[in-house]
Every structure is written in C-alpha cells, then in structure tokens.
Write an enzyme that holds these catalytic residues in place. Structure first.
Site, PDB file in Angstrom:
ATOM      1  N   HIS A  49      55.943  52.075 -21.699  1.00 50.76           N
ATOM      2  CA  HIS A  49      54.241  51.492 -22.239  1.00 50.76           C
ATOM      3  C   HIS A  49      53.944  50.145 -22.300  1.00 50.76           C
ATOM      4  O   HIS A  49      53.050  49.657 -22.180  1.00 50.76           O
ATOM      5  CB  HIS A  49      53.930  52.011 -24.181  1.00 50.76           C
ATOM      6  CG  HIS A  49      54.890  50.911 -24.807  1.00 50.76           C
ATOM      7  ND1 HIS A  49      56.171  50.342 -25.018  1.00 50.76           N
ATOM      8  CD2 HIS A  49      54.352  49.911 -25.349  1.00 50.76           C
ATOM      9  CE1 HIS A  49      56.231  49.824 -25.953  1.00 50.76           C
ATOM     10  NE2 HIS A  49      55.012  49.505 -26.053  1.00 50.76           N
TER      11      HIS A  49
HETATM   12  C1  UD1 Z   1      50.610  47.672 -28.871  1.00 55.61           C
HETATM   13  C2  UD1 Z   1      51.265  45.600 -28.404  1.00 55.61           C
HETATM   14  C3  UD1 Z   1      53.025  46.150 -28.317  1.00 55.61           C
HETATM   15  C4  UD1 Z   1      53.705  46.915 -28.742  1.00 55.61           C
HETATM   16  C5  UD1 Z   1      52.804  47.970 -28.972  1.00 55.61           C
HETATM   17  C6  UD1 Z   1      53.833  49.444 -29.179  1.00 55.61           C
HETATM   18  C7  UD1 Z   1      49.898  43.837 -27.967  1.00 55.61           C
HETATM   19  C8  UD1 Z   1      49.546  43.017 -27.520  1.00 55.61           C
HETATM   20  N1  UD1 Z   1      51.010  45.245 -28.018  1.00 55.61           N
HETATM   21  O1  UD1 Z   1      50.817  47.736 -27.357  1.00 55.61           O
HETATM   22  O2  UD1 Z   1      53.569  44.640 -28.561  1.00 55.61           O
HETATM   23  O3  UD1 Z   1      55.061  47.350 -28.591  1.00 55.61           O
HETATM   24  O4  UD1 Z   1      51.437  48.121 -29.418  1.00 55.61           O
HETATM   25  O5  UD1 Z   1      52.963  51.134 -28.356  1.00 55.61           O
HETATM   26  O6  UD1 Z   1      49.614  44.363 -29.295  1.00 55.61           O
HETATM   27  N2  UD1 Z   1      45.659  53.602 -26.816  1.00 55.61           N
HETATM   28  C9  UD1 Z   1      45.193  55.071 -27.303  1.00 55.61           C
HETATM   29  N3  UD1 Z   1      45.081  54.942 -28.659  1.00 55.61           N
HETATM   30  C10 UD1 Z   1      45.421  54.342 -29.929  1.00 55.61           C
HETATM   31  C11 UD1 Z   1      46.335  52.865 -29.300  1.00 55.61           C
HETATM   32  C12 UD1 Z   1      46.172  52.899 -27.801  1.00 55.61           C
HETATM   33  O7  UD1 Z   1      45.192  55.849 -27.000  1.00 55.61           O
HETATM   34  O8  UD1 Z   1      45.857  54.748 -30.992  1.00 55.61           O
HETATM   35  C13 UD1 Z   1      46.085  53.312 -25.775  1.00 55.61           C
HETATM   36  C14 UD1 Z   1      44.286  52.381 -25.450  1.00 55.61           C
HETATM   37  O9  UD1 Z   1      43.902  52.767 -23.731  1.00 55.61           O
HETATM   38  C15 UD1 Z   1      44.499  51.084 -25.251  1.00 55.61           C
HETATM   39  C16 UD1 Z   1      46.386  51.387 -24.673  1.00 55.61           C
HETATM   40  O10 UD1 Z   1      46.903  52.554 -25.191  1.00 55.61           O
HETATM   41  O11 UD1 Z   1      44.244  50.363 -24.744  1.00 55.61           O
HETATM   42  C17 UD1 Z   1      47.254  49.629 -25.127  1.00 55.61           C
HETATM   43  O12 UD1 Z   1      46.697  49.811 -26.878  1.00 55.61           O
HETATM   44  P1  UD1 Z   1      46.992  48.266 -26.804  1.00 55.61           P
HETATM   45  O13 UD1 Z   1      47.240  48.290 -28.362  1.00 55.61           O
HETATM   46  O14 UD1 Z   1      46.034  47.350 -26.845  1.00 55.61           O
HETATM   47  O15 UD1 Z   1      47.797  47.985 -26.567  1.00 55.61           O
HETATM   48  P2  UD1 Z   1      50.234  49.063 -26.472  1.00 55.61           P
HETATM   49  O16 UD1 Z   1      49.874  48.800 -25.060  1.00 55.61           O
HETATM   50  O17 UD1 Z   1      49.806  50.060 -27.325  1.00 55.61           O
END
Ligand code: UD1
Length: 371
Positions: free
Chosen positions: A207
């Site tokens: 991820h």
């Molecule tokens: C975040 C943390 C990372 C952690 C990870 C665990 C930061 C910078 N990164 O990364 O350290 O290891 O969480 O999972 O804070 N999305 C969904 N549903 C959700 C959440 C996210 O569809 O409930 C998708 C969206 O497209 C979003 C992408 O995942 O833009 C990334 O989510 P985001 O919370 O920005 O960062 P993670 O990659 O999950």
C-alpha cells in the site's frame, strides 16, 4: 487526568485498543477522537467492534485528500474539540497525517502532547510518514519510544530529555489476539477465494505510495508476486485497488488471489496459517515477527530494524534484481533457529504508557505547558 487520543488510520486503531483497555482500568478520563482519515468499514469500523474499542467520542469525518488537504482538514477541525475539552494530554499515534495534524493543533493551543511510537526513522525523506514522525517528535512534550533503537534516534536529535522507553503496544494486542485465535475464540479468517489454508500459501499486502503510485513499479511488484510457486493471498488496501484500476494493472493473475483487508483477529489468524509474509507495511513486518513467520519486505529500508537483525525479516527493494529462483527461495526461506528475544517489550506497554503520562503530568515541564 483527562487524555484525548487522536486516531484516524487503521494501524492507529490497533494501537488504540490496548491503550483504551489500560485506561479503562483506571479512574482517568480517556476520550477518543477519530479524524475519519480511514472511513471504509474494512479499515475502520471492524477494528472498533473486533477489538472492543469504545466508539469514538468525536468523529471529524475528514476523509481522503492530498496530504495538505487531509492534514489541514484535521488541523482545523481539531481546534474547537480541544477548546471544548482542554485535556491534560493529547496522545497521538504513529506517523500518519492524522498524527502530525493532532500534534500541531495541540501544541498551538498549549496543550501537552505525547507521541506514541516516537523515534522511529526510515531516513527516507520520500515517505510521507517520515516527515510526519520527525515533525511530531520535535513538537511533542513526551516521546514514548517503542524500542532502544528509537530512544537512540531521539537522543541523536537532541530529544533525550523528553523521551521515555514505553515498549511497543502492538505486542500487547498482537499476543492477546494470537492467544484468542489459538484458543479457537475467533472464526477462520475470510481468505481470498482460491486459497486453501491447509496448503502452504503466502500472505501479501502492498500500500505504500512508493510501491503503488508508479505504474511500472506496481506492475513489476505484482508480476513478482504472480510468478511465485505457491499461492499468494493478496489482501488489497483501497489505495492498491484504486491505483491498479487507474493504471490498468490486473492484480488477480498467476499465483495471486485477491481478497479484502481483514479485521485484526482475521489478520493474525491468516499470518499464523501462512508460510510467510510479503509486505510493505510497517505493522505487518512486526506482526510476522511476533507470530514467528518469516517476512520479506519490498522496501529499501525498514523502521523495524530488530526484525531484520533477528533474521525474521529480509529487505528486497526490487524483486527483479533477483532471479526468479532466488526470489522464490527468499520469500520461502526457512525460519531462523536463534531465539529472537523481546526487542519490542513484554506486552505491558500500554500500562507503561498510562504510568508515564501520570508521572510526567506531575513534572515541572508539564505544569509549565498546561494552563
Ligand atoms: C495511511 C498512512 C500510512 C499507513 C496507512 C495504513 C499517511 C500519510 N499514511 O496511508 O502511514 O500505513 O494509512 O493503511 O497518513 N482510501 C479508501 N478508503 C479509506 C481510506 C483510504 O478508499 O477508508 C483510499 C483513498 O483512495 C485514499 C487512499 O486510499 O486516497 C489513501 O488513503 P490515505 O489515508 O491518504 O493513506 P493510506 O495510503 O491509507
């Protein structure tokens, strides 16, 4: 003592579980603010229900966005919450955008901040988590380090006077859930269709933006998993699914069977059922170590260096630098024979955290910061 925990992303909910349980044994008031960074049921709700965490007292509902938008949304949404609550401590967890926003919002309101999982460093400034860690450590009042290595990093940055070794709260929760899984208290995990848990299989997650956001890199990593000689259960994080779709990369190919992220007990059971783990997750590297499964980390570095030193974790920045045979031999290598020791503590870290917050609350430094 009134403590507010700020959480928002999946790994923070895992760390919150033992902290909430430790506070529940005390007279202290513990309140939970969920930023809403993660909002999918798979990444959030199932952790509250599955780990017995009380419902959040406040939900900010910020959702996804670019780093600035997401961090800024948490920052501005927290001001009125802190103003209304005026806690004795704000407790922030790990290294996400919710962590740095929580810490920054609190210090600007002169509220004492404690950082759980302080002092971790990858020394890779491309990682958003690395900025979040460094900034949070430098603005927090109490740095709760999980390991001796983390204590050394903090000392090196001039932060020794604010640091304390608490141990790793993930040990508390991981071992508790492992025992429950082994005692048959949880149903078998929902592994991807096509995975026969009685036969050897590998558990995989990807991820990190550095692995998912560059289409060539993502395609190469998926190809490396697909070419392995045993089935691979790929538990796909929404970011992975979104980026693969965007770039037209097929995840379900070759050895790969795609499934959804698992609740925590399901994940622990899946690791225990597996022959090994391939991941870029920080938490899963350590869970594999605690559950005594070999791990291969597809990154150039790790914050959890103890897992590598003990021989349970190997870094493979680019699987294609190895021959197919060597790559397969690496991910399926035998477990090391030596006792790995207890570099992450004895499973009482959450109690240490509560004790340290109590002790530091009485310190002159704390009194100066608190109103
Ligand atoms: C975040 C943390 C990372 C952690 C990870 C665990 C930061 C910078 N990164 O990364 O350290 O290891 O969480 O999972 O804070 N999305 C969904 N549903 C959700 C959440 C996210 O569809 O409930 C998708 C969206 O497209 C979003 C992408 O995942 O833009 C990334 O989510 P985001 O919370 O920005 O960062 P993670 O990659 O999950």
């Amino acid at each position: 003592m009134k403590v507010i925990s700020i959480v928002g992303a999946r790994p923070q909910l895992v760390k919150l579980a033992p902290i909430a349980a430790a506070f529940a044994e005390t007279e202290h008031e513990h309140r939970i603010v969920h930023t809403g960074q993660h909002y999918d049921a798979d990444l959030s709700d199932v952790f509250f229900s599955g780990l017995g965490i009380p419902d959040p007292d406040v939900h900010l509902g910020v959702g996804s966005g670019s780093h600035g938008v997401q961090t800024g949304a948490v920052l501005s949404a927290l001001d009125p919450v802190f103003e209304a609550e005026r806690p004795d401590w704000v407790l922030v967890y790990g290294d996400t955008n919710s962590t740095v926003a929580g810490a920054l919002s609190a210090v600007k309101m002169h509220l004492p901040v404690a950082h759980l999982e302080a002092g971790l460093r990858s020394f890779n400034r491309r990682m958003p988590e690395e900025h979040n860690r460094v900034l949070t450590d430098h603005c927090a009042d109490l740095l709760l380090a999980p390991t001796e290595e983390a204590m050394r990093h903090l000392a090196h940055e001039g932060l020794a006077a604010r640091s304390a070794l608490a141990g790793d709260v993930m040990v508390d929760i991981c071992l508790r859930i492992r025992d429950a899984v082994l005692a048959g208290e949880h149903p078998a995990p929902a592994l991807p269709e096509g995975i026969d848990r009685t036969q050897p299989f590998l558990l995989a997650t990807l991820h990190r933006p550095d692995n998912t956001d560059d289409p060539e890199r993502l395609d190469a990593l998926v190809g490396a998993l697909a070419g392995l000689p045993v089935p691979v259960a790929l538990l796909a994080h929404p970011r992975l699914v979104a980026r693969a779709e965007e770039h037209g990369i097929e995840l379900a190919r070759g050895a790969i069977q795609v499934g959804r992220p698992l609740p925590y007990a399901g994940l622990v059971a899946a690791v225990l059922a597996s022959a090994g783990v391939v991941t870029d997750s920080g938490g899963l590297q350590k869970e594999a170590f605690l559950l005594e499964r070999i791990c291969t980390t597809v990154r150039p570095e790790t914050e959890w260096i103890e897992t590598v030193r003990a021989g349970w974790n190997t870094l493979v920045p680019d699987p294609h630098e190895l021959s197919d045979v060597k790559w397969a031999e690496t991910v399926l290598r035998p477990s090391p024979a030596d006792d790995p020791g207890k570099p992450y503590g004895d499973g009482r870290a959450a109690h240490n955290v509560v004790r340290l917050l109590e002790e530091w609350q009485d310190s002159p430094q704390h009194a100066k910061r608190a109103r």
